[in-house]
Scaffold this motif. Sequence first.
Motif, PDB file in Angstrom:
ATOM      1  N   ALA A   8      56.440  -9.059  13.197  1.00 55.61           N
ATOM      2  CA  ALA A   8      56.082  -8.338  11.975  1.00 55.61           C
ATOM      3  C   ALA A   8      56.673  -9.036  10.751  1.00 55.61           C
ATOM      4  O   ALA A   8      55.986  -9.242   9.739  1.00 55.61           O
ATOM      5  N   ALA A   9      57.948  -9.410  10.835  1.00 52.24           N
ATOM      6  CA  ALA A   9      58.599 -10.057   9.695  1.00 52.24           C
ATOM      7  C   ALA A   9      57.915 -11.379   9.373  1.00 52.24           C
ATOM      8  O   ALA A   9      57.667 -11.705   8.205  1.00 52.24           O
ATOM      9  N   ASP A  10      57.584 -12.109  10.419  1.00 43.03           N
ATOM     10  CA  ASP A  10      56.920 -13.416  10.240  1.00 43.03           C
ATOM     11  C   ASP A  10      55.566 -13.228   9.553  1.00 43.03           C
ATOM     12  O   ASP A  10      55.244 -13.915   8.583  1.00 43.03           O
ATOM     13  N   ALA A  11      54.796 -12.264  10.077  1.00 36.51           N
ATOM     14  CA  ALA A  11      53.462 -12.010   9.514  1.00 36.51           C
ATOM     15  C   ALA A  11      53.569 -11.632   8.042  1.00 36.51           C
ATOM     16  O   ALA A  11      52.872 -12.182   7.189  1.00 36.51           O
ATOM     17  N   ARG A  12      54.485 -10.699   7.736  1.00 34.86           N
ATOM     18  CA  ARG A  12      54.656 -10.238   6.359  1.00 34.86           C
ATOM     19  C   ARG A  12      54.933 -11.406   5.417  1.00 34.86           C
ATOM     20  O   ARG A  12      54.274 -11.562   4.388  1.00 34.86           O
ATOM     21  N   SER A  13      55.888 -12.233   5.777  1.00 42.03           N
ATOM     22  CA  SER A  13      56.277 -13.285   4.829  1.00 42.03           C
ATOM     23  C   SER A  13      55.187 -14.353   4.730  1.00 42.03           C
ATOM     24  O   SER A  13      54.915 -14.870   3.642  1.00 42.03           O
ATOM     25  N   HIS A  61      49.810  -0.942  17.778  1.00 45.45           N
ATOM     26  CA  HIS A  61      48.720  -0.511  16.886  1.00 45.45           C
ATOM     27  C   HIS A  61      49.196  -0.410  15.448  1.00 45.45           C
ATOM     28  O   HIS A  61      48.490  -0.799  14.506  1.00 45.45           O
ATOM     29  N   GLY A  62      50.433   0.101  15.281  1.00 47.26           N
ATOM     30  CA  GLY A  62      51.007   0.200  13.940  1.00 47.26           C
ATOM     31  C   GLY A  62      51.129  -1.168  13.300  1.00 47.26           C
ATOM     32  O   GLY A  62      50.816  -1.358  12.119  1.00 47.26           O
ATOM     33  N   LEU A  63      51.579  -2.133  14.098  1.00 41.93           N
ATOM     34  CA  LEU A  63      51.721  -3.494  13.578  1.00 41.93           C
ATOM     35  C   LEU A  63      50.356  -4.035  13.141  1.00 41.93           C
ATOM     36  O   LEU A  63      50.209  -4.639  12.080  1.00 41.93           O
ATOM     37  N   ARG A  64      49.326  -3.764  13.986  1.00 41.59           N
ATOM     38  CA  ARG A  64      47.998  -4.274  13.654  1.00 41.59           C
ATOM     39  C   ARG A  64      47.524  -3.691  12.315  1.00 41.59           C
ATOM     40  O   ARG A  64      46.995  -4.398  11.461  1.00 41.59           O
ATOM     41  N   GLU A  65      47.771  -2.401  12.137  1.00 41.91           N
ATOM     42  CA  GLU A  65      47.357  -1.783  10.878  1.00 41.91           C
ATOM     43  C   GLU A  65      48.109  -2.347   9.688  1.00 41.91           C
ATOM     44  O   GLU A  65      47.547  -2.618   8.637  1.00 41.91           O
ATOM     45  N   GLU A  66      49.421  -2.579   9.888  1.00 42.60           N
ATOM     46  CA  GLU A  66      50.228  -3.111   8.797  1.00 42.60           C
ATOM     47  C   GLU A  66      49.734  -4.498   8.393  1.00 42.60           C
ATOM     48  O   GLU A  66      49.579  -4.801   7.206  1.00 42.60           O
ATOM     49  N   VAL A  67      49.429  -5.327   9.404  1.00 42.53           N
ATOM     50  CA  VAL A  67      48.983  -6.692   9.122  1.00 42.53           C
ATOM     51  C   VAL A  67      47.605  -6.657   8.448  1.00 42.53           C
ATOM     52  O   VAL A  67      47.342  -7.392   7.485  1.00 42.53           O
ATOM     53  N   THR A  68      46.722  -5.778   8.946  1.00 42.42           N
ATOM     54  CA  THR A  68      45.389  -5.664   8.342  1.00 42.42           C
ATOM     55  C   THR A  68      45.515  -5.299   6.865  1.00 42.42           C
ATOM     56  O   THR A  68      44.869  -5.899   6.000  1.00 42.42           O
ATOM     57  N   ALA A  69      46.397  -4.324   6.564  1.00 41.21           N
ATOM     58  CA  ALA A  69      46.564  -3.897   5.168  1.00 41.21           C
ATOM     59  C   ALA A  69      47.159  -5.018   4.331  1.00 41.21           C
ATOM     60  O   ALA A  69      46.735  -5.264   3.196  1.00 41.21           O
ATOM     61  N   ALA A  70      48.160  -5.738   4.914  1.00 40.31           N
ATOM     62  CA  ALA A  70      48.797  -6.828   4.165  1.00 40.31           C
ATOM     63  C   ALA A  70      47.770  -7.919   3.834  1.00 40.31           C
ATOM     64  O   ALA A  70      47.767  -8.479   2.726  1.00 40.31           O
ATOM     65  N   LEU A  71      46.892  -8.214   4.826  1.00 41.53           N
ATOM     66  CA  LEU A  71      45.857  -9.237   4.589  1.00 41.53           C
ATOM     67  C   LEU A  71      44.939  -8.809   3.438  1.00 41.53           C
ATOM     68  O   LEU A  71      44.612  -9.603   2.562  1.00 41.53           O
ATOM     69  N   ALA A  72      44.534  -7.517   3.436  1.00 42.41           N
ATOM     70  CA  ALA A  72      43.619  -7.033   2.390  1.00 42.41           C
ATOM     71  C   ALA A  72      44.280  -7.095   1.018  1.00 42.41           C
ATOM     72  O   ALA A  72      43.665  -7.531   0.042  1.00 42.41           O
ATOM     73  N   ASP A  73      45.569  -6.698   0.965  1.00 41.25           N
ATOM     74  CA  ASP A  73      46.280  -6.735  -0.325  1.00 41.25           C
ATOM     75  C   ASP A  73      46.350  -8.152  -0.874  1.00 41.25           C
ATOM     76  O   ASP A  73      46.089  -8.403  -2.050  1.00 41.25           O
ATOM     77  N   ARG A  74      46.733  -9.067   0.046  1.00 39.46           N
ATOM     78  CA  ARG A  74      46.899 -10.452  -0.397  1.00 39.46           C
ATOM     79  C   ARG A  74      45.548 -11.017  -0.855  1.00 39.46           C
ATOM     80  O   ARG A  74      45.464 -11.763  -1.827  1.00 39.46           O
ATOM     81  N   LYS A  75      44.496 -10.622  -0.142  1.00 39.72           N
ATOM     82  CA  LYS A  75      43.165 -11.126  -0.494  1.00 39.72           C
ATOM     83  C   LYS A  75      42.813 -10.683  -1.910  1.00 39.72           C
ATOM     84  O   LYS A  75      42.339 -11.479  -2.726  1.00 39.72           O
ATOM     85  N   GLN A  76      43.088  -9.418  -2.183  1.00 39.92           N
ATOM     86  CA  GLN A  76      42.758  -8.912  -3.520  1.00 39.92           C
ATOM     87  C   GLN A  76      43.574  -9.614  -4.591  1.00 39.92           C
ATOM     88  O   GLN A  76      43.050  -9.989  -5.647  1.00 39.92           O
ATOM     89  N   ALA A  77      44.853  -9.841  -4.292  1.00 42.28           N
ATOM     90  CA  ALA A  77      45.718 -10.512  -5.263  1.00 42.28           C
ATOM     91  C   ALA A  77      45.214 -11.928  -5.536  1.00 42.28           C
ATOM     92  O   ALA A  77      45.155 -12.377  -6.676  1.00 42.28           O
ATOM     93  N   LEU A  78      44.844 -12.646  -4.414  1.00 39.15           N
ATOM     94  CA  LEU A  78      44.357 -14.025  -4.588  1.00 39.15           C
ATOM     95  C   LEU A  78      43.068 -14.036  -5.397  1.00 39.15           C
ATOM     96  O   LEU A  78      42.864 -14.883  -6.269  1.00 39.15           O
ATOM     97  N   GLU A  79      42.161 -13.081  -5.126  1.00 36.33           N
ATOM     98  CA  GLU A  79      40.878 -13.052  -5.838  1.00 36.33           C
ATOM     99  C   GLU A  79      41.072 -12.773  -7.325  1.00 36.33           C
ATOM    100  O   GLU A  79      40.461 -13.412  -8.169  1.00 36.33           O
ATOM    101  N   SER A  80      41.952 -11.827  -7.642  1.00 38.69           N
ATOM    102  CA  SER A  80      42.096 -11.534  -9.065  1.00 38.69           C
ATOM    103  C   SER A  80      42.824 -12.673  -9.770  1.00 38.69           C
ATOM    104  O   SER A  80      42.550 -12.963 -10.930  1.00 38.69           O
TER     105      SER A  80
END
Length: 368
Positions: A8-13, A61-80
């Motif tokens: 989880a820590a690796d994925a987040r960073s 499952h919790g980890l999967r959701e956290e990573v999915t959300a982190a990916l979406a956030d980062r995507k939005q940040a990169l796009e804007s």
Amino acid sequence: MSDLDTLAADARSRIAGAADLTALEGLRVEFLGKQGSISGLLKTLGALPPEQRQIEGPRIHGLREEVTAALADRKQALESAALDARLASETIDITLPAAELPRGAIHPVSQVMDELAEIFADLGFAVATGPEIEDDWHNFTALNLPEHHPARAMHDTFYFPDQMAGPDGGKMLLRTHTSPVQVRTMLSQGAPLRIISPGRVYRSDSDATHTPMFHQIEGLVIDRDIHLGHLKWTLETFLKAFFERDDIVLRLRPSYFPFTEPSVEVDVGWEDVGGRRVLGGDGDAPGHGWMELLGSGMVNAQVLEFCNLDPNEWQGFAFGVGVDRLAMLKYGIDDLRAFFDGDLRWLRHYGFSAFDVPTLSAGVGARP
Ligand code: PHE
């Protein structure tokens, strides 16, 4: 720290540090793709004993959701961020001079037609139009010019070949005047009536003051108790408004047209101004003269009957004038042929601004 916490820590960073959308997509595949590490962990759940599965299941499952959300956030940040970068780099230099758009000009014939429509609209006339390819009946017969009538020779008519006969078997032709529009309007609308019919007309004629195609405007008033006085007043009012002079003087001369009885030829007084004939003033005064301008008269009873109007009930007057001629006189243009040469230099010189719309309140004449 458990393996899961490390993952989880690796994925987040790494997601937070993804430099662009391509890198981010690589991380999505790495964690959540079919062969991805989190997907791999999910597959192991099935083999675990039930008690352990109850603990591990929600964590993975919790980890999967956290990573999915982190990916979406980062995507939005990169796009804007990408959009901000584009907005910053793609500026428009509003100090650059704009490319000049070519601007057209209104042809003197169109200008004068508009001026005439404006003047006559104020006098209660509607604009009527009709076909330029006419049949013999509307152009001649209904106007009291039966076949073989000598007055037909006054119009050098362009006829279509016999094979192209009209609806009644008569010849087809290019209209020689806009009077057939008056016939058509009387037939379709009846009386009373006040119309002008502007348009192209054709006669086989060509020199400095005649072209095979030219423009006419004809007027027609049908009502009860109409007489020559109405005709004279109307013509005077129209010519004064058109030439923008109060001292326009008319002279009515007896004449002949098959469609009017009595018929009058109308002359306008002019004055010699430095070798140029300028309309205005009494034509009989010294240094003045008369210029023939238009034909007119009281509508012939025969014509009314052809148009299903009872001459004992209705009278009317009609007049016809060349639009090109009016344009030449008003705007000092000498050669009629140049009107139709399509020479842009001529049009730029004699044309009018499209923004200069003739109105009675502002003056129907175009400003120089
Ligand atoms: N139609 C005539 C022509 O073209 C002009 C005219 C119209 C004369 C109406 C008298 C009355 O010659």
